[in-house]
Design a protein around this motif. Structure first.
Motif, PDB file in Angstrom:
ATOM      1  N   PRO A  22       0.847  -1.194   0.000  1.00  0.00           N
ATOM      2  CA  PRO A  22       0.000   0.000   0.000  1.00  0.00           C
ATOM      3  C   PRO A  22       0.882   1.242   0.000  1.00  0.00           C
ATOM      4  O   PRO A  22       2.006   1.223   0.532  1.00  0.00           O
ATOM      5  N   VAL A  23       0.394   2.303  -0.609  1.00  0.00           N
ATOM      6  CA  VAL A  23       1.195   3.513  -0.809  1.00  0.00           C
ATOM      7  C   VAL A  23       0.456   4.730  -0.266  1.00  0.00           C
ATOM      8  O   VAL A  23      -0.743   4.900  -0.509  1.00  0.00           O
ATOM      9  N   ASP A  24       1.184   5.557   0.463  1.00  0.00           N
ATOM     10  CA  ASP A  24       0.681   6.859   0.893  1.00  0.00           C
ATOM     11  C   ASP A  24       0.900   7.828  -0.267  1.00  0.00           C
ATOM     12  O   ASP A  24       2.046   8.178  -0.579  1.00  0.00           O
ATOM     13  N   LEU A  25      -0.181   8.239  -0.916  1.00  0.00           N
ATOM     14  CA  LEU A  25      -0.075   9.067  -2.123  1.00  0.00           C
ATOM     15  C   LEU A  25       0.123  10.545  -1.811  1.00  0.00           C
ATOM     16  O   LEU A  25       0.244  11.353  -2.728  1.00  0.00           O
ATOM     17  N   GLU A  26       0.179  10.898  -0.551  1.00  0.00           N
ATOM     18  CA  GLU A  26       0.555  12.253  -0.179  1.00  0.00           C
ATOM     19  C   GLU A  26       2.050  12.350   0.074  1.00  0.00           C
ATOM     20  O   GLU A  26       2.684  13.349  -0.266  1.00  0.00           O
ATOM     21  N   GLN A  27       2.617  11.291   0.635  1.00  0.00           N
ATOM     22  CA  GLN A  27       4.051  11.279   0.946  1.00  0.00           C
ATOM     23  C   GLN A  27       4.894  10.615  -0.136  1.00  0.00           C
ATOM     24  O   GLN A  27       6.105  10.820  -0.188  1.00  0.00           O
ATOM     25  N   GLY A  28       4.250   9.779  -0.973  1.00  0.00           N
ATOM     26  CA  GLY A  28       5.007   9.063  -1.994  1.00  0.00           C
ATOM     27  C   GLY A  28       5.883   7.975  -1.428  1.00  0.00           C
ATOM     28  O   GLY A  28       7.008   7.742  -1.898  1.00  0.00           O
ATOM     29  N   ASP A  29       5.372   7.257  -0.430  1.00  0.00           N
ATOM     30  CA  ASP A  29       6.151   6.196   0.194  1.00  0.00           C
ATOM     31  C   ASP A  29       5.215   5.063   0.599  1.00  0.00           C
ATOM     32  O   ASP A  29       3.987   5.226   0.610  1.00  0.00           O
ATOM     33  N   PHE A  30       5.803   3.922   0.955  1.00  0.00           N
ATOM     34  CA  PHE A  30       4.995   2.786   1.379  1.00  0.00           C
ATOM     35  C   PHE A  30       4.243   3.123   2.660  1.00  0.00           C
ATOM     36  O   PHE A  30       4.793   3.754   3.577  1.00  0.00           O
ATOM     37  N   ALA A  31       2.996   2.648   2.732  1.00  0.00           N
ATOM     38  CA  ALA A  31       2.196   2.821   3.943  1.00  0.00           C
ATOM     39  C   ALA A  31       2.264   1.588   4.839  1.00  0.00           C
ATOM     40  O   ALA A  31       1.714   1.587   5.942  1.00  0.00           O
ATOM     41  N   ALA A  32       2.906   0.543   4.366  1.00  0.00           N
ATOM     42  CA  ALA A  32       3.150  -0.683   5.133  1.00  0.00           C
ATOM     43  C   ALA A  32       4.326  -1.388   4.487  1.00  0.00           C
ATOM     44  O   ALA A  32       4.745  -1.041   3.371  1.00  0.00           O
ATOM     45  N   GLU A  33       4.869  -2.363   5.163  1.00  0.00           N
ATOM     46  CA  GLU A  33       6.046  -3.060   4.642  1.00  0.00           C
ATOM     47  C   GLU A  33       5.718  -3.779   3.335  1.00  0.00           C
ATOM     48  O   GLU A  33       4.667  -4.418   3.201  1.00  0.00           O
ATOM     49  N   ARG A  34       6.619  -3.695   2.394  1.00  0.00           N
ATOM     50  CA  ARG A  34       6.466  -4.338   1.092  1.00  0.00           C
ATOM     51  C   ARG A  34       6.527  -5.853   1.231  1.00  0.00           C
ATOM     52  O   ARG A  34       7.288  -6.390   2.026  1.00  0.00           O
ATOM     53  N   LEU A  35       5.723  -6.561   0.404  1.00  0.00           N
ATOM     54  CA  LEU A  35       5.744  -8.018   0.363  1.00  0.00           C
ATOM     55  C   LEU A  35       6.242  -8.466  -0.998  1.00  0.00           C
ATOM     56  O   LEU A  35       5.851  -7.903  -2.027  1.00  0.00           O
ATOM     57  N   ARG A  36       7.088  -9.498  -1.006  1.00  0.00           N
ATOM     58  CA  ARG A  36       7.621 -10.047  -2.250  1.00  0.00           C
ATOM     59  C   ARG A  36       7.264 -11.522  -2.362  1.00  0.00           C
ATOM     60  O   ARG A  36       7.392 -12.278  -1.394  1.00  0.00           O
ATOM     61  N   ILE A  37       6.801 -11.922  -3.559  1.00  0.00           N
ATOM     62  CA  ILE A  37       6.529 -13.326  -3.877  1.00  0.00           C
ATOM     63  C   ILE A  37       7.264 -13.646  -5.176  1.00  0.00           C
ATOM     64  O   ILE A  37       7.281 -12.829  -6.102  1.00  0.00           O
ATOM     65  N   ASP A  38       7.875 -14.825  -5.246  1.00  0.00           N
ATOM     66  CA  ASP A  38       8.606 -15.199  -6.461  1.00  0.00           C
ATOM     67  C   ASP A  38       7.676 -15.195  -7.677  1.00  0.00           C
ATOM     68  O   ASP A  38       6.511 -15.612  -7.593  1.00  0.00           O
ATOM     69  N   THR A  39       8.197 -14.731  -8.795  1.00  0.00           N
ATOM     70  CA  THR A  39       7.447 -14.780 -10.052  1.00  0.00           C
ATOM     71  C   THR A  39       7.300 -16.236 -10.480  1.00  0.00           C
ATOM     72  O   THR A  39       8.279 -16.985 -10.481  1.00  0.00           O
ATOM     73  N   PRO A  40       6.092 -16.662 -10.842  1.00  0.00           N
ATOM     74  CA  PRO A  40       5.901 -18.069 -11.242  1.00  0.00           C
ATOM     75  C   PRO A  40       6.611 -18.377 -12.550  1.00  0.00           C
ATOM     76  O   PRO A  40       6.895 -17.489 -13.349  1.00  0.00           O
ATOM     77  N   ASP A  41       6.893 -19.660 -12.748  1.00  0.00           N
ATOM     78  CA  ASP A  41       7.537 -20.126 -13.978  1.00  0.00           C
ATOM     79  C   ASP A  41       6.716 -21.294 -14.535  1.00  0.00           C
ATOM     80  O   ASP A  41       6.610 -22.337 -13.882  1.00  0.00           O
ATOM     81  N   PRO A  42       6.105 -21.111 -15.714  1.00  0.00           N
ATOM     82  CA  PRO A  42       6.170 -19.945 -16.597  1.00  0.00           C
ATOM     83  C   PRO A  42       5.342 -18.777 -16.056  1.00  0.00           C
ATOM     84  O   PRO A  42       4.356 -18.986 -15.343  1.00  0.00           O
ATOM     85  N   SER A  43       5.747 -17.572 -16.435  1.00  0.00           N
ATOM     86  CA  SER A  43       5.094 -16.365 -15.929  1.00  0.00           C
ATOM     87  C   SER A  43       3.987 -15.916 -16.888  1.00  0.00           C
ATOM     88  O   SER A  43       3.999 -14.786 -17.388  1.00  0.00           O
ATOM     89  N   THR A  44       3.036 -16.824 -17.150  1.00  0.00           N
ATOM     90  CA  THR A  44       1.906 -16.474 -18.014  1.00  0.00           C
ATOM     91  C   THR A  44       1.006 -15.481 -17.301  1.00  0.00           C
ATOM     92  O   THR A  44       1.023 -15.387 -16.056  1.00  0.00           O
ATOM     93  N   PRO A  45       0.186 -14.742 -18.027  1.00  0.00           N
ATOM     94  CA  PRO A  45      -0.715 -13.788 -17.373  1.00  0.00           C
ATOM     95  C   PRO A  45      -1.613 -14.442 -16.323  1.00  0.00           C
ATOM     96  O   PRO A  45      -1.823 -13.876 -15.240  1.00  0.00           O
TER      97      PRO A  45
END
Length: 248
Positions: free
Chosen positions: A19-42
């Motif tokens: 989530p992003v604070d659009l007044e400050q231009g920064d994350f509003a909570a910690e970023r989460l990362r998940i591996d891109t699937p393989d194959p990376s179809t839509p």
């Protein structure tokens, strides 16, 4: 415009969202990362987006997603570094169905450009700002008086008989073991060409290598003021959220 948004940055190895604070231009909570699937179809990527969004409280607002390709009206038209199944996919519609949220897709470099102009190195700059991202290739964003002109794709300019990014991308510096000064010579040729064609007010240079800008930017000999990007790896997510908030 909304004061909160959600951005997802889709890359070859990882899908990151916050989530992003659009007044400050920064994350509003910690970023989460998940591996891109393989194959990376839509369809496979859409499932990851739904999972990622489920990890955060929903405010029902729009979601912005970066895609490394040309995007027109939510449809992906190129796939240089992602699965070819993306070409012709109405990503806005697919991701909206998969997540139950209003999703808006934007080119990854365009997202970074929006973020740098609104919140970063080009904040307050009028006229034409060209943001470039130096990485595996060269991404670019045109922002004129704060308005995005999408899909500029300046990494594919033909310069001296070569696709520009095949000579001047950050990955080429590493592959060919170029010194910083040798790479700066190629960047000078590239930026002089862009400068001649478009006469921008400012260049912003992003990509991971921008964190070492003191080693090469002073060696790039052009007339246009040139500054390193400041949002670094936050730019894609912040820009995507900003794009969705202004597109909804």
């Amino acid at each position: 415009m909304r004061t909160r948004g959600f951005g997802i940055d889709f890359g070859g190895s990882g899908i990151k969202g916050a989530p992003v604070d659009l007044e400050q231009g920064d994350f509003a909570a910690e970023r989460l990362r998940i591996d891109t699937p393989d194959p990376s179809t839509p369809e496979a990527v859409a499932e990851v987006f739904a999972e990622l969004l489920s990890r955060f409280p929903s405010d029902g607002g729009p979601v912005g997603v970066t895609v490394p390709g040309v995007v027109r009206h939510g449809v992906v038209h190129s796939a240089a570094n992602i699965d070819k199944a993306w070409i012709g996919t109405d990503a806005d519609a697919l991701f909206t169905r998969a997540t139950g949220r209003d999703v808006h897709v934007v080119n990854d470099a365009d997202a970074a450009g929006l973020a740098e102009v609104r919140f970063g190195a080009a904040r307050g700059q009028g006229g034409l700002v060209i943001v470039t991202t130096l990485g595996t290739g060269i991404g670019s964003a045109f922002v004129y008086d704060g308005v995005l002109v999408p899909n500029s794709e300046l990494g594919h300019l033909q310069i001296d008989g070569h696709d520009a990014e095949s000579r001047a991308a950050a990955s080429i510096r590493e592959e060919e073991n170029l010194s910083w000064s040798e790479w700066a010579e190629r960047l000078t040729r590239y930026y002089r060409t862009v400068e001649m064609l478009f006469s921008p007010e400012l260049f912003v240079v992003g990509g991971g290598v921008s964190r070492r800008s003191e080693l090469f930017l002073p060696l790039v000999r052009i007339q246009t003021p040139t500054v390193p990007a400041t949002l670094e790896n936050r730019a894609g997510i912040v820009g995507a959220a900003l794009y969705a908030a202004t597109s909804a």
